[in-house]
Design an enzyme around this catalytic site. Structure first.
Site, PDB file in Angstrom:
ATOM      1  N   GLU A 258      64.825  24.151  42.184  1.00 19.81           N
ATOM      2  CA  GLU A 258      64.929  25.618  42.023  1.00 19.81           C
ATOM      3  C   GLU A 258      66.173  26.155  42.727  1.00 19.81           C
ATOM      4  OE1 GLU A 258      60.775  26.336  43.322  1.00 19.81           O
ATOM      5  OE2 GLU A 258      60.619  27.484  41.464  1.00 19.81           O
TER       6      GLU A 258
ATOM      7  N   GLU B  42      55.108  20.794  41.114  1.00 25.97           N
ATOM      8  CA  GLU B  42      54.121  21.679  41.763  1.00 25.97           C
ATOM      9  C   GLU B  42      52.737  21.596  41.130  1.00 25.97           C
ATOM     10  OE1 GLU B  42      57.226  22.352  41.168  1.00 25.97           O
ATOM     11  OE2 GLU B  42      58.101  23.391  42.887  1.00 25.97           O
TER      12      GLU B  42
END
Ligand code: NAD
Length: 695
Positions: free
Chosen positions: A106, A126
Site C-alpha cells: 500500500e 490481510e
C-alpha cells in the site's frame, strides 16, 4: 540508528526502511519516513526520493509487534505516511525487492513510481487475518493492475511474483542487477517530470461491473460462507469502480473497522499469534543447538508408519522403513507408491518426482540397516510390550546421538524412554492420521528428554511443514485427552435423546469439519471401546456408555466394517443414518431409565465444546500444555475445530468464562447430567471469578 535511514546519492535522497526482520511499518519507522520525506522536500539539492528496504524485504506490512496496541494506529499512521508520500513535491520511487506485502504494498502504491527486482512476493494478505487492506489497497491496486487481477489478489491474499506483474501497470521498470543503483538512475530520469503521477488519479474500470461483481460475490459466498472478509473485499473493490477515489477510501475504512472488530478476525489473528507462540519453549531458547537430521528411519509400515515416512520423503530426507514381515513391508511400500501416484494423477506431482521420492525410500527387515539414521520414528502397534521390544532393539543398534521417537497416542513416553540407556534421546512425535496430510505434530517431551532433542524435533516439524506443539506426558497428551471428554458428551447426548446424525449436524453446522460420530466411524469405534473399558475401571463415578458398547459388541466398528454409527455402502464414504442404530439407541436409553427428550442444537454444541474447554483448562493448569493457545493450535490443526472460532480456549474467552461456568452448572444440575463430569477445572473457575480469560 534510525529505522528510516536518510542518505543521498547525488541529487537523489534514499530512505532505507530498516526494521528487521521484514521492515514492518511500526510507529518508529513511520515517523522516520515522514521525517525523511520532509527533509528531502526541504533540501534544494534533492530532486527525487527513493524508498528501499534493508535486508530481506521491501516491507512485509504492519509491524506485528504493534498488533493490538495503540501504537498501531498512532500518528503518523500509515494513511498519513501515504498522504505525505503522495503530496511530496518531489517524485518518490519505491524500489521493491523480496517482499512487498500488505501495508508495504500500500505504501508503494502511494509512491509516484515503482521499480522492482524479479522474484519479489507481491501481496495484500490481510484477508487471511479476516480483515481487508485498510490503507487504500482496495482502491489503488485495481487502478494499478486492473480490477479483475486486483480482486483476485485481494480476495485470495495469495502472493504473486513481481516478474508476473512486470507488465501489469504496477511497476514502471523491472531492474536487473543492483536494485538501488537502478532505482536511483530511474529517479534521476524522472526527476523533472510534472505533474507527478499518482495511482489514485488512474481510472478503475470494468466493462460489465454488475455481472462481474455479482459473480464474484456468489463465488466468495460459496467458498467462504463463515468468513465476512472476502465478501467485503469484493464490495470494497466494487466501490473503487463505482465511486470517486476519496469516497472509495471511506468505504474501505468503514469495512476495515467493522472487520477488525469481528469475532472471525479476532479468531484468525489469535490463531496467527498462537502458531508463533507454539514454537517457543520458555526453558529451551531459540539458540539451543540442534542435531542434524539428514536421514530418517521408521519402524512399522502400517497406517501411520507409511504416512510418517512420506513426510520425510517429501522433505527430501531419505528413509529406511522397517517391518517384521516381508508381506507387511511390501504392502506398506505399495500404499506409499499408490498415494504418490494418486497425487501425480491430480497433477500435483510429476512422474519424475514420484520416482525421486520412492528412490529415497529403503525398505528393510533388518535393524542393522537403521543404525546410521539421525532419527528413528517408531509406529508399531499401540502395545507397551511391543514398544518395549522395539526400543530395546533400537537402543542396541542406533548410532550414538540418534533421536529415538515414538508415535504412541496414549502410552507413557517416560516408560518407553526407560527401555533404553539413553532416555535423553527419546521423545514423542505424535502425528495425526492421515500423517501425510494433517498439519499437527504433537511433540511429547518426556521427563528426561534432552533440550537439544526437543529443539531438533521442533525444527523438524517446520521442515516437514507441520505445526509443532509441545505436550508433556499424560494419557492422550493434549489432543486425545480432550477428545475423550468431547466424545463422552457426544455419547451422553445420544443416551438422552439425540441421534448421532443430530449431534454431527449441529456441530458441523457450527463449523466443525466433521462431527464426532462420523469421526469415530472413520477412526474406528473399537479404539474408543478399548479406552472406555479402562476408564470404567479408573473412573467408576462416570456413567457407562452402554450404547456405544452395544454398538461395538455388534461389530459395528465404523467404515472399516461397513457399519458403525452409520451404515456405509461399498466403495462409498457417505454416512447413511441406520434404523438399526436407532433401535440400539432407544433400547439403551430404556435400559438406563432415561426418558428421551428433544435436545437443541445449541445444547449439543455447548456441551461438546465446553467439555473440551474444561479439560483444556486442566491440561494447561497441569502444565501438559505450555499455554492455552497451544491447546487451540492442537484443535485447529489436528481435529477440524472451526478455524473462524479460533480454537476451544479462545472461543470460551469470547463467550466469557463466567457464562461458560454458568452453562456447565446448568448441565451438572440435570438429573442425567453427570455432575462429576462438569466439575469445573480450578483454572477455569479462578479465571471466571477474576473476570479474566485464558488467552
Ligand atoms: P497399524 O496397525 O496400521 O500399523 C502398525 C504396523 O507396525 C503394522 O504394519 C505392523 O506389522 C508393524 N509392526 C508391529 N510390530 C512390529 C515390530 N516389532 N517391528 C516392526 N514393525 C512392527 O497401526 P497404526 O494405526 O499405524 O498405529 C501405529 C502407532 O501410531 C500406534 O502407536 C498408534 O497408537 C499410533 N497412532 C495411530 C493413529 C491412527 O489414527 N491410526 C494416530 C496417531 C498415532
Amino acid at each position: 540508528m534510525s529505522q528510516a535511514e536518510y542518505t543521498t546519492r547525488g541529487t537523489v535522497a534514499v530512505i532505507t526502511l530498516d526494521n528487521p526482520p521484514v521492515n514492518g511499518l511500526g510507529h518508529e519507522l513511520r515517523s522516520g519516513l515522514v521525517a525523511g520525506l520532509d527533509r528531502a522536500a526541504a533540501d534544494p539539492a534533492v530532486k527525487a526520493v527513493v524508498l528501499v528496504g534493508a535486508g530481506k524485504a521491501f516491507s512485509g506490512g504492519a509491524d506485528i509487534k504493534e498488533f493490538n496496541s495503540p501504537k498501531a494506529a498512532a500518528e503518523p499512521n500509515l494513511h498519513t505516511v501515504i498522504r505525505v508520500v503522495e503530496q511530496s513535491p518531489k517524485p518518490v520511487v519505491a524500489a521493491i525487492h523480496a517482499v512487498a506485502m500488505g501495508g508495504g504494498l500500500e505504501l508503494a502504491l502511494g509512491c509516484h513510481y515503482r521499480v522492482a527486482a524479479a522474484g519479489a512476493q507481491i501481496a495484500l494478505p490481510e484477508v487471511k487475518l479476516g480483515i481487508l487492506p485498510g490503507a487504500g489497497g482496495t482502491q489503488r491496486l485495481p487502478r494499478a493492475i486492473g480490477v479483475e487481477a486486483a480482486l483476485n489478489m485481494i480476495v485470495s491474499g495469495a502472493p504473486v511474483p513481481s516478474e508476473k506483474l512486470a507488465k501489469s501497470g504496477l511497476f514502471d521498470q523491472m531492474i536487473e542487477g543492483d536494485l538501488l543503483a537502478g532505482a536511483v538512475a530511474f529517479a534521476e530520469k524522472v526527476a523533472d517530470v510534472r505533474p507527478l503521477p499518482l495511482v489514485r488519479n488512474r481510472p478503475a474500470k470494468h466493462p460489465s461491473p454488475e455481472a462481474f461483481f455479482g459473480f464474484a460475490r456468489n463465488t466468495v459466498k460459496a467458498v467462504a460462507k463463515d468468513y465476512p472478509a472476502p465478501a467485503m473485499c469484493v464490495d470494497a473493490v466494487a466501490a473503487a469502480v463505482s465511486k470517486p477515489f476519496e469516497e472509495g477510501l471511506r468505504v474501505e475504512r468503514g469495512m476495515f473497522v467493522e472487520l477488525v472488530q469481528s469475532s472471525v478476525s479476532k479468531a484468525l489473528r489469535h490463531a496467527f499469534f498462537a502458531e508463533r507462540a507454539a514454537s517457543k519453549i520458555p526453558d529451551v531458547p531459540e539458540d539451543t543447538p540442534t542435531r542434524p537430521v539428514k536421514s530418517a528411519a521408521v519402524v512399522g509400515a502400517g497406517t501411520m508408519g507409511g504416512g510418517i515416512a512420506m513426510n520425510f520423503l517429501n522433505a527430501g530426507i531419505p528413509v529406511t522403513l522397517l517391518e517384521v514381515k516381508q508381506e507387511a513391508l511390501d504392502k506398506g511400500v505399495a500404499v506409499i507408491r499408490k498415494n504418490y501416484e494418486a497425487t501425480a494423477k491430480k497433477g500435483r506431482l510429476t512422474a519424475a518426482q514420484v520416482e525421486e521420492r520412492m528412490g529415497l525410500l529403503k525398505p528393510t527387515l533388518d535393524y542393522a540397516a537403521l543404525a546410521q539414521a539421525d532419527i528413528v520414528v517408531e509406529a508399531v502397534f499401540e502395545d507397551m510390550a511391543v514398544k518395549e521390544k522395539v526400543f530395546r532393539k533400537l537402543d542396541e543398534v542406533m548410532k550414538p546421538g540418534a533421536i529415538l521417537a515414538t508415535n504412541t497416542s496414549t502410552l507413557d513416553v517416560d516408560e518407553i524412554a526407560g527401555f533404553t540407556r539413553r532416555p535423553q534421546d527419546v521423545i514423542g512425535t505424535h502425528f495425526f492420521s492421515p500423517a501425510n496430510v494433517m498439519k499437527l505434530l504433537e511433540i511429547v517431551r518426556g521427563a528426561r528428554t534432552g533440550k537439544d532433542v526437543l529443539a531438533t524435533a521442533m525444527g523438524l516439524s517446520k521442515k516437514l511443514k507441520k505445526t509443532g506443539v509441545v505436550a508433556r506426558v499424560c494419557d492422550g497428551f493434549i489432543g486425545n485427552r480432550m477428545v475423550a471428554a468431547y466424545l463422552n458428551q457426544a455419547l451422553l447426548l445420544v443416551d438422552e435423546g439425540a441421534l448421532p446424525q443430530d449431534v454431527d449436524k449441529a456441530l458441523e453446522k457450527w463449523g466443525w469439519v466433521m462431527g464426532p460420530f462420523r469421526m469415530s466411524d472413520l477412526a474406528g469405534n473399537d479404539v474408543g471401546w478399548y479406552i472406555r473399558k479402562r476408564h470404567y475401571v479408573e473412573h467408576p463415578e462416570l456413567r457407562k456408555q452402554i450404547i456405544a458398547d452395544k454398538l461395538c459388541e455388534a461389530g459395528r466398528f465404523g467404515q472399516k466394517t461397513g457399519a458403525g454409527w452409520y451404515r456405509y455402502e461399498t466403495g462409498r464414504r457417505d454416512a447413511i443414518p441406520d434404523p438399526k442404530v436407532e433401535e440400539i439407541i432407544l433400547a439403551g436409553s430404556r435400559e438406563l431409565g432415561i426418558a428421551r427428550r428433544k435436545i437443541s442444537a445449541e445444547e449439543i454444541v455447548e456441551r461438546c465444546v465446553y467439555a473440551l474447554v474444561n479439560e483444556g483448562a486442566r491440561i494447561v493448569e497441569e502444565g501438559i500444555a505450555l499455554r492455552a493457545s497451544d491447546v487451540d493450535m492442537v484443535y485447529l490443526t489436528g481435529y477440524g475445530f472451526p478455524v473462524f472460532r479460533g480454537g476451544p480456549m479462545h472461543y470460551a474467552d469470547q463467550v466469557g468464562l463466567y457464562n461458560v461456568m454458568r452453562a456447565m452448572a446448568r448441565f451438572a444440575a440435570d438429573p442425567h447430567g453427570n455432575a462429576a463430569f462438569w466439575k469445573p477445572a480450578p483454572l477455569l473457575a479462578r479465571l471466571a471469578a477474576e473476570g479474566k480469560s485464558f488467552t
